[in-house]
Design a protein around this motif. Structure first.
Motif, PDB file in Angstrom:
ATOM      1  N   SER A 119       0.915  -1.351   0.093  1.00  0.00           N
ATOM      2  CA  SER A 119       0.015   0.070  -0.028  1.00  0.00           C
ATOM      3  C   SER A 119       0.764   1.184   0.009  1.00  0.00           C
ATOM      4  N   VAL A 120       2.179   1.186   0.435  1.00  0.00           N
ATOM      5  CA  VAL A 120       3.139   2.374   0.351  1.00  0.00           C
ATOM      6  C   VAL A 120       2.996   2.895  -1.028  1.00  0.00           C
TER       7      VAL A 120
ATOM      8  N   ASP B   6       0.827   2.947  -3.126  1.00  0.00           N
ATOM      9  CA  ASP B   6      -0.615   3.432  -3.817  1.00  0.00           C
ATOM     10  C   ASP B   6      -0.554   5.070  -3.656  1.00  0.00           C
ATOM     11  N   GLY B   7       0.111   5.745  -4.217  1.00  0.00           N
ATOM     12  CA  GLY B   7       0.148   7.274  -3.995  1.00  0.00           C
ATOM     13  C   GLY B   7       0.976   7.770  -5.119  1.00  0.00           C
TER      14      GLY B   7
ATOM     15  N   ASP C  53       3.914   9.491  -4.519  1.00  0.00           N
ATOM     16  CA  ASP C  53       5.237   9.967  -3.525  1.00  0.00           C
ATOM     17  C   ASP C  53       6.566   9.773  -4.763  1.00  0.00           C
TER      18      ASP C  53
ATOM     19  N   ARG D 135       2.917   1.916  -9.469  1.00  0.00           N
ATOM     20  CA  ARG D 135       1.582   2.185  -8.796  1.00  0.00           C
ATOM     21  C   ARG D 135       0.476   1.179  -9.377  1.00  0.00           C
TER      22      ARG D 135
ATOM     23  N   GLY E  32       6.070   6.291   3.493  1.00  0.00           N
ATOM     24  CA  GLY E  32       4.917   5.500   2.950  1.00  0.00           C
ATOM     25  C   GLY E  32       3.894   4.964   3.754  1.00  0.00           C
TER      26      GLY E  32
ATOM     27  N   ASN F  86       0.078   6.056   3.702  1.00  0.00           N
ATOM     28  CA  ASN F  86      -0.387   5.368   2.537  1.00  0.00           C
ATOM     29  C   ASN F  86      -1.375   4.271   2.952  1.00  0.00           C
TER      30      ASN F  86
ATOM     31  N   LEU G 105      -4.236   5.363   5.121  1.00  0.00           N
ATOM     32  CA  LEU G 105      -5.280   5.889   4.142  1.00  0.00           C
ATOM     33  C   LEU G 105      -6.029   4.467   3.624  1.00  0.00           C
ATOM     34  N   TRP G 106      -5.096   3.480   3.095  1.00  0.00           N
ATOM     35  CA  TRP G 106      -5.824   2.082   2.662  1.00  0.00           C
ATOM     36  C   TRP G 106      -6.982   1.661   3.690  1.00  0.00           C
TER      37      TRP G 106
ATOM     38  N   MET H  77      -1.323  14.475   4.040  1.00  0.00           N
ATOM     39  CA  MET H  77      -1.765  13.160   4.163  1.00  0.00           C
ATOM     40  C   MET H  77      -2.777  13.025   5.023  1.00  0.00           C
TER      41      MET H  77
END
Length: 417
Positions: A67-68, A70-71, A73, A81, A151, A154, A157-158, A193
């Motif tokens: 998931s890190v 999925d951004g 960055d 991604r 990350g 992220n 956020l997930w 974030m």
């Protein structure tokens, strides 16, 4: 599997990627970034065979690691991604046990060393007074070990994106601490974030848990502090996000027509946008533009209550319509945003527009003469239409005078009602 996941740990040097002077360090990080694509492809191939047999811990470790990416960055490429999004899609069905595992065993340990001084970590409630005394805030910023895991936001956020609404009561003590740690960080990128994650959370929870735990006031104060981020690369993103999040929070936690809602909306517009952003944004175009673009929903929510701010609102929104000193034209983007916000103000306070019609028309007419931008011209006509609705006298008085002065120039502006 552990070896594959460990190779997905983002090097801590990415935290300073934009300011690294050493060419060899940049080159090393870029090589790692390119190599991640192959690692994710390998992981995806293994999951095709092993996904059904994974334990809960293994699934949580995979989602936490992937998931890190999925951004947007510095360590994420478009290819990585896409692969991360594909891998994560395997874990979106019935995610609650997975989220609990991630929050408890993957995310909580990362933030444990830097507890937020205003939150009870066992309950997620606001403390009556900050833990640690007067220097608690300074201690909160010392040795931020969670920043060694780029990350991690992220991953939070997930979890928030996929957390069912009815699970927040049980998991509040796991969700709130990392969100508030991000929101109240001194670096704008982490604060951004935090605002984004809090905004997603606000879409899925009821006001009762916010008010019962006292987190509503902490969130509102944190969003307000984001209004001071005026000259960072994140400014165009963080200001509208914080304004929108503040508005959503106020609407969620106050009753329609209540004094509390009115006072908080006035605080958002008067103390926040007008008082905290505009006095310092005259030479900071990104901050000024972002705040004006975010203004219409706030004006709509406050309605006629905007009347107390009309003097400064009309002055600010008409100022970009005329050439600046030395003949420089204001940017069309700022003019367009100002005109749209001006329409919102006129719609909110139609009864008061007769007092301001001269100021508005002065700016509109001068902009009409000086601008060749089609979108600016369209918004100028929209303002004239809106002013005619709010103040019909302009149809008999001011508009005919414009046409009499120069029919060819002003007919299209004044007869577009």
């Amino acid at each position: 599997m552990d070896l594959v996941l460990s190779s997905l740990h983002v090097p801590a040097d990415f935290n300073r990627y934009d300011s690294i002077p050493e060419v060899e360090v940049i080159a090393r990080l870029d090589r790692w970034k390119d190599a991640v694509v192959g690692t994710l492809q390998e992981l995806d191939t293994r999951l095709q065979q092993e996904h059904a047999n994974l334990s809960l811990k293994e699934r949580a470790d995979i989602v936490f690691a992937v998931s890190v990416f999925d951004g947007d960055d510095a360590w994420v490429s478009p290819h990585s991604r896409r692969l991360a999004t594909h891998i994560l899609s395997r874990f979106e069905e019935q995610p609650l046990p997975l989220i609990v595992q991630m929050l408890q065993h993957n995310i909580k340990p990362v933030f444990r060393a830097n507890p937020h001084p205003s939150i009870n970590l066992e309950t997620g409630r606001k403390l009556v007074r900050p833990a640690g005394g007067p220097m608690a805030s300074q201690d909160f910023y010392d040795n931020q070990l969670w920043k060694d895991r780029p990350g991690v936001a992220n991953a939070v956020l997930w979890c928030v994106r996929h957390l069912p609404s009815d699970a927040y009561d049980e998991l509040w003590h796991l969700v709130i601490p990392p969100i508030m740690a991000l929101l109240d960080d001194y670096e704008a990128r982490y604060k951004l974030m935090g605002v984004r994650i809090a905004s997603v959370m606000l879409e899925n929870i009821t006001s009762s848990i916010l008010k019962r735990t006292g987190i509503d006031s902490l969130l509102l104060a944190s969003f307000n502090r984001a209004f001071t981020v005026l000259d960072r690369p994140e400014t165009p993103l963080i200001l509208p996000a914080a304004i929108s999040a503040s508005l959503a929070l106020i609407i969620s936690t106050t009753q329609v027509g209540s004094a509390a809602r009115f006072d908080q909306l006035c605080g958002l517009l008067g103390d926040g946008i007008i008082g905290s952003i505009w006095p310092y944004a005259s030479d900071r175009l990104p901050a000024l533009l972002a705040s004006i673009e975010a203004l219409p929903p706030v004006v709509e929510a406050l309605g006629v209550g905007c009347a107390r701010y009309l003097k400064v609102l009309v002055a600010q929104l008409t100022h970009p319509l005329v050439p600046l000193e030395y003949g420089n034209a204001p940017p069309a983007t700022l003019q367009i945003a100002s005109l749209r916000a001006l329409c919102a103000v006129m719609h909110a306070c139609p009864e008061r527009m007769s007092h301001w019609k001269g100021t508005i028309l002065n700016g509109v007419a001068r902009c009409w003469v000086g601008s060749s931008d089609k979108e600016v011209k369209l918004e100028l006509k929209n303002v004239c239409r809106g002013l005619a609705v709010a103040c019909p006298s302009v149809l008999q008085e001011e508009y005919p005078r414009f046409i009499a002065t120069d029919a060819e120039m002003f007919r299209d502006l004044c007869t577009s009602q």
